[in-house]
Design a protein around this motif. Structure first.
Motif, PDB file in Angstrom:
ATOM      1  N   ARG A  34       0.844  -1.207   0.000  1.00 43.02           N
ATOM      2  CA  ARG A  34       0.000   0.000   0.000  1.00 43.02           C
ATOM      3  C   ARG A  34       0.880   1.258   0.000  1.00 43.02           C
ATOM      4  O   ARG A  34       0.639   2.195  -0.776  1.00 43.02           O
ATOM      5  CB  ARG A  34      -0.917  -0.016   1.223  1.00 43.02           C
ATOM      6  N   GLU A  59      -4.288  -8.635  -4.727  1.00 47.19           N
ATOM      7  CA  GLU A  59      -5.125  -7.439  -4.757  1.00 47.19           C
ATOM      8  C   GLU A  59      -4.365  -6.226  -4.202  1.00 47.19           C
ATOM      9  O   GLU A  59      -4.482  -5.113  -4.718  1.00 47.19           O
ATOM     10  CB  GLU A  59      -6.411  -7.661  -3.972  1.00 47.19           C
ATOM     11  N   ARG A  79      -2.089  -5.155  -6.944  1.00 52.23           N
ATOM     12  CA  ARG A  79      -2.820  -4.488  -8.037  1.00 52.23           C
ATOM     13  C   ARG A  79      -3.205  -3.067  -7.638  1.00 52.23           C
ATOM     14  O   ARG A  79      -3.038  -2.118  -8.421  1.00 52.23           O
ATOM     15  CB  ARG A  79      -4.079  -5.289  -8.381  1.00 52.23           C
ATOM     16  N   LEU A  80      -3.694  -2.900  -6.398  1.00 50.72           N
ATOM     17  CA  LEU A  80      -4.096  -1.565  -5.954  1.00 50.72           C
ATOM     18  C   LEU A  80      -2.889  -0.629  -5.877  1.00 50.72           C
ATOM     19  O   LEU A  80      -2.991   0.566  -6.161  1.00 50.72           O
ATOM     20  CB  LEU A  80      -4.807  -1.642  -4.605  1.00 50.72           C
ATOM     21  N   GLU A  85      -2.116   0.404  -9.367  1.00 45.77           N
ATOM     22  CA  GLU A  85      -3.154   1.321  -9.857  1.00 45.77           C
ATOM     23  C   GLU A  85      -2.858   2.750  -9.400  1.00 45.77           C
ATOM     24  O   GLU A  85      -3.132   3.712 -10.100  1.00 45.77           O
ATOM     25  CB  GLU A  85      -4.514   0.859  -9.334  1.00 45.77           C
ATOM     26  N   ARG A  86      -2.262   2.880  -8.219  1.00 43.69           N
ATOM     27  CA  ARG A  86      -2.028   4.213  -7.661  1.00 43.69           C
ATOM     28  C   ARG A  86      -0.641   4.748  -7.982  1.00 43.69           C
ATOM     29  O   ARG A  86      -0.475   5.961  -8.118  1.00 43.69           O
ATOM     30  CB  ARG A  86      -2.214   4.142  -6.139  1.00 43.69           C
ATOM     31  N   ALA A  96      -9.734  -7.881 -13.361  1.00 41.50           N
ATOM     32  CA  ALA A  96      -9.303  -6.988 -12.270  1.00 41.50           C
ATOM     33  C   ALA A  96      -8.168  -6.089 -12.739  1.00 41.50           C
ATOM     34  O   ALA A  96      -8.143  -4.883 -12.464  1.00 41.50           O
ATOM     35  CB  ALA A  96      -8.865  -7.826 -11.064  1.00 41.50           C
ATOM     36  N   ARG A 129      -9.998  -2.743   1.041  1.00 46.04           N
ATOM     37  CA  ARG A 129      -8.983  -3.789   0.946  1.00 46.04           C
ATOM     38  C   ARG A 129      -9.259  -4.878   1.974  1.00 46.04           C
ATOM     39  O   ARG A 129      -9.877  -4.621   3.015  1.00 46.04           O
ATOM     40  CB  ARG A 129      -7.585  -3.210   1.107  1.00 46.04           C
ATOM     41  N   LEU A 172      -2.729  11.759  -4.749  1.00 46.93           N
ATOM     42  CA  LEU A 172      -2.914  10.307  -4.856  1.00 46.93           C
ATOM     43  C   LEU A 172      -4.000   9.821  -3.897  1.00 46.93           C
ATOM     44  O   LEU A 172      -4.497   8.705  -4.022  1.00 46.93           O
ATOM     45  CB  LEU A 172      -1.605   9.569  -4.549  1.00 46.93           C
ATOM     46  N   PRO A 184      -8.194   3.070  -4.494  1.00 51.29           N
ATOM     47  CA  PRO A 184      -8.463   1.937  -5.395  1.00 51.29           C
ATOM     48  C   PRO A 184      -9.377   0.913  -4.730  1.00 51.29           C
ATOM     49  O   PRO A 184      -9.247   0.635  -3.539  1.00 51.29           O
ATOM     50  CB  PRO A 184      -7.068   1.355  -5.640  1.00 51.29           C
ATOM     51  N   TYR A 185     -10.300   0.372  -5.512  1.00 52.36           N
ATOM     52  CA  TYR A 185     -11.277  -0.589  -4.990  1.00 52.36           C
ATOM     53  C   TYR A 185     -10.826  -2.023  -5.244  1.00 52.36           C
ATOM     54  O   TYR A 185     -10.267  -2.329  -6.298  1.00 52.36           O
ATOM     55  CB  TYR A 185     -12.616  -0.415  -5.693  1.00 52.36           C
ATOM     56  N   ARG A 186     -11.200  -2.883  -4.311  1.00 58.32           N
ATOM     57  CA  ARG A 186     -11.060  -4.321  -4.570  1.00 58.32           C
ATOM     58  C   ARG A 186     -11.932  -4.700  -5.755  1.00 58.32           C
ATOM     59  O   ARG A 186     -13.028  -4.160  -5.941  1.00 58.32           O
ATOM     60  CB  ARG A 186     -11.525  -5.128  -3.351  1.00 58.32           C
ATOM     61  N   PHE A 187     -11.460  -5.648  -6.521  1.00 58.08           N
ATOM     62  CA  PHE A 187     -12.243  -6.174  -7.623  1.00 58.08           C
ATOM     63  C   PHE A 187     -13.441  -6.952  -7.072  1.00 58.08           C
ATOM     64  O   PHE A 187     -13.285  -7.645  -6.069  1.00 58.08           O
ATOM     65  CB  PHE A 187     -11.369  -7.107  -8.489  1.00 58.08           C
ATOM     66  N   PRO A 188     -14.607  -6.877  -7.638  1.00 54.86           N
ATOM     67  CA  PRO A 188     -14.975  -6.284  -8.921  1.00 54.86           C
ATOM     68  C   PRO A 188     -15.590  -4.892  -8.793  1.00 54.86           C
ATOM     69  O   PRO A 188     -16.256  -4.450  -9.733  1.00 54.86           O
ATOM     70  CB  PRO A 188     -16.019  -7.263  -9.437  1.00 54.86           C
TER      71      PRO A 188
END
Lengths: 148, 433
Positions: free
Chosen positions: A72, A97, A100-101, A104-105, A129, B214, B420, B425-429
């Motif tokens: 994070r 996840e 990925r987050l 993304e940032r 995703a 998260r 920022l 950011p969101y967890r999928f989906p």
């Protein structure tokens, strides 16, 4: 160790993953301050140093909560040098996840390339995703206009 | 909860329920997309623990919650017909017979559900705080406008006659020029429990409770009420009851449309024990320009000894000062404001004209706006502007430095890291659009 005084991010992460809850909490609070201080405007050198230390704690040899929080924070402070290590976690079910987050940032175009490349390596059921992160990243960057 | 329905509303509601049980949307009976004055507005309730339960109506068509215990308790409050029960809010949005939804979930769900509800053609009453991030507030506002839906935020101070009295007093210049407003509030809750993960109890869909947030293992101190004391969900009192306090300040200071820059500093102390991770104490200062004034959030602040209360604000003008306690359904102020009459040509704050307690008046205003197409008193855009201050305050605290937020551009000035934090950011989906 005085957790309120400047100390290495590595040491803070070790204590954060340790068994003493009070020490871990204090380390977690200090870690948050250290990371965001390093990410302040005009301190790119500090950010790079902190990012290197964080990236050493995202692997499977660390407790999950340490990996998740290091990932994070890398989303805020990380750069091109850490993108590969973060992207490698996209195939680890425990933290994919969080990885990925972070990508993304993370404010560097190499993160977008890493996400694009990951479309070829992650399992098919996880591609949507990654595609979602790519879409959100492109839109957000366009709106906020952060240089990358 | 009893509902002050008129005989006509009651008969209209029950007749619709028996004659056309959840088949025909009420909107088809009037103008496209809008029920007529006498048509039943078919409501479903999403998130029905805590304050969310207060929105259940005797004729709610459907209830949704991730906790079976909430669903069972909520179903008992529906006395007209049998509500459909869901654990996934998307099943409610799929139903064409439902006109409007209330959202009483933890904060990290508000924006997603509100945006998706507007997209599905539903009007929305979402509990405070409006949203968790700047990106979410913008998305909610855009969705309300694009789909032409009434989106009311549950900061019912805007429907409180005592807050109206205070607003009338301040906006008609009785304090002179107000240069400083200080809010005091008790500290965030604490615990000594370190939160060792526990098995998810039967009947609770923990993955759905987390939703876009998260992943974090289950612990009963996260769900339900205490979500407030975590950065990932509630972000402390400043964004919780602070949303009420800040809403009243914005109303009294005529600040809803402020589009200038806000310089924000935040200090405080971190918690040293237990699972909660929001600050133990917190002091946030926002400086506005043109007009120049300062707003302070102080946790724990010192109640004004002239009129002490658990939480409230003192408005300091160059002629006088005024105390306003609370600012949600409960509110009090000094006699000089309560007794003040608006002078001819003076400013008269709007209060929706119905005899009801502030929370019900707030809901009735929403129903009226669904019918008329007007904007609610706590329209989502106002709610977004108000909660922006709390969001910016928390970001300043996390960063440990002063930040400048441009209310027109909706981003920070000269601080890429702060920008920022405009989104999470969101967890999928889960995704906003």
């Amino acid at each position: 160790m005085n957790l309120n005084s400047p100390s290495s991010v590595t040491e803070l992460l070790r204590v954060y993953g340790g068994s003493d809850p009070a020490a871990a909490k204090a380390a977690g609070n200090s870690l948050r301050r250290r990371v965001h201080e390093a990410a302040r405007p005009g301190a790119r050198g500090e950010a790079q140093a902190v990012s290197r230390e964080l990236a050493a704690f995202i692997g499977p040899d660390q407790p999950r909560h340490v990996r998740a929080d290091a990932l994070r924070y890398l989303g805020f402070v990380g750069g091109r040098s850490e993108v590969g290590a973060i992207a490698a976690q996209l195939t680890d079910l425990d933290v994919r996840e969080d990885a990925r987050l972070a990508l993304e940032r993370l404010p560097d175009r190499s993160a977008e390339r890493a996400l694009r490349d990951a479309l070829k390596t992650v399992p098919a059921d996880y591609r949507p995703a990654v595609e979602q992160s790519l879409r959100h990243r492109r839109r957000k960057w366009r709106e906020v206009g952060i240089a990358s | 909860m009893s509902e002050p329905l008129s005989r006509r509303e009651f008969l209209g509601g029950t007749a619709a329920a028996f004659a056309l049980p959840y088949i025909l949307p009420s909107g088809v009976l009037a103008a496209p997309g809008r029920p007529g004055a006498n048509d039943r507005i078919v409501v479903a309730n999403i998130g029905i623990g805590g304050m969310g339960s207060s929105h259940i109506r005797p004729d709610s068509a459907a209830l949704c919650d991730v906790d079976d215990a909430h669903l069972a308790a909520g179903a008992k409050r529906v006395t007209v017909g049998t509500p459909a029960l869901y654990k996934d809010y998307r099943r409610i949005l799929d139903r064409k017979d439902i006109d409007a939804v209330t959202i009483g979930t933890p904060d990290h769900w508000h924006a997603l559900m509100a945006v998706h509800a507007c997209q599905a053609g539903k009007h929305v009453y979402s509990e405070k705080p409006t949203c968790k991030t700047i990106e979410e507030g913008r998305a909610m506002t855009n969705a309300a406008r694009r789909y032409d839906k009434a989106v009311q935020i549950g900061a019912q101070g805007r429907s409180n006659p005592v807050a109206r009295d205070a607003c009338r007093y301040v906006r008609n210049g009785m304090l002179g020029t107000v240069k400083r407003v200080e809010i005091w509030h008790p500290v965030n809750f604490s615990t000594t429990d370190w939160g060792v993960p526990q098995p998810v109890p039967p009947g609770l869909d923990w993955d759905m409770w987390l939703g876009p947030a998260r992943y974090s293992p289950y612990h009963p101190l996260k769900a339900h009420f205490n979500f407030r004391w975590f950065w990932d969900y509630g972000e402390g009192f400043i964004r919780d009851r602070g949303n009420h306090a800040l809403s009243v300040v914005s109303w009294l200071m005529n600040n809803d449309d402020y589009k200038g820059k806000v310089v924000c500093t935040a200090t405080g102390t971190d918690k040293t024990e237990g699972i909660f991770d929001v600050p133990a104490t917190m002091r946030v200062e926002w400086k506005f320009a043109k007009p120049d004034w300062t707003l302070v959030w102080d946790q724990p602040g010192t109640p004004n000894p002239r009129m002490p209360g658990e939480w409230g604000a003192t408005y300091y003008g160059d002629k006088d000062d005024l105390i306003v306690l609370g600012g949600d359904g409960g509110c009090d102020t000094e006699a000089k404001a309560k007794n003040f009459q608006t002078p001819p040509g003076g400013f008269e704050p709007y209060l929706f004209p119905v005899e009801a307690d502030p929370t019900e008046r707030h809901r009735q205003n929403w129903f009226d706006c669904i019918r008329t197409g007007k904007r609610p008193v706590m329209d989502v855009e106002i709610g977004y502007r108000v909660v922006t201050l709390a969001i910016v305050g928390n970001i300043a605290y996390k960063l440990g430095r002063a930040v400048t937020f441009d209310m027109a551009a909706e981003k920070f000035v000269g601080d890429d890291e702060a920008n920022l934090m405009l989104s999470e950011p969101y967890r999928f989906p889960w995704k906003l659009s």
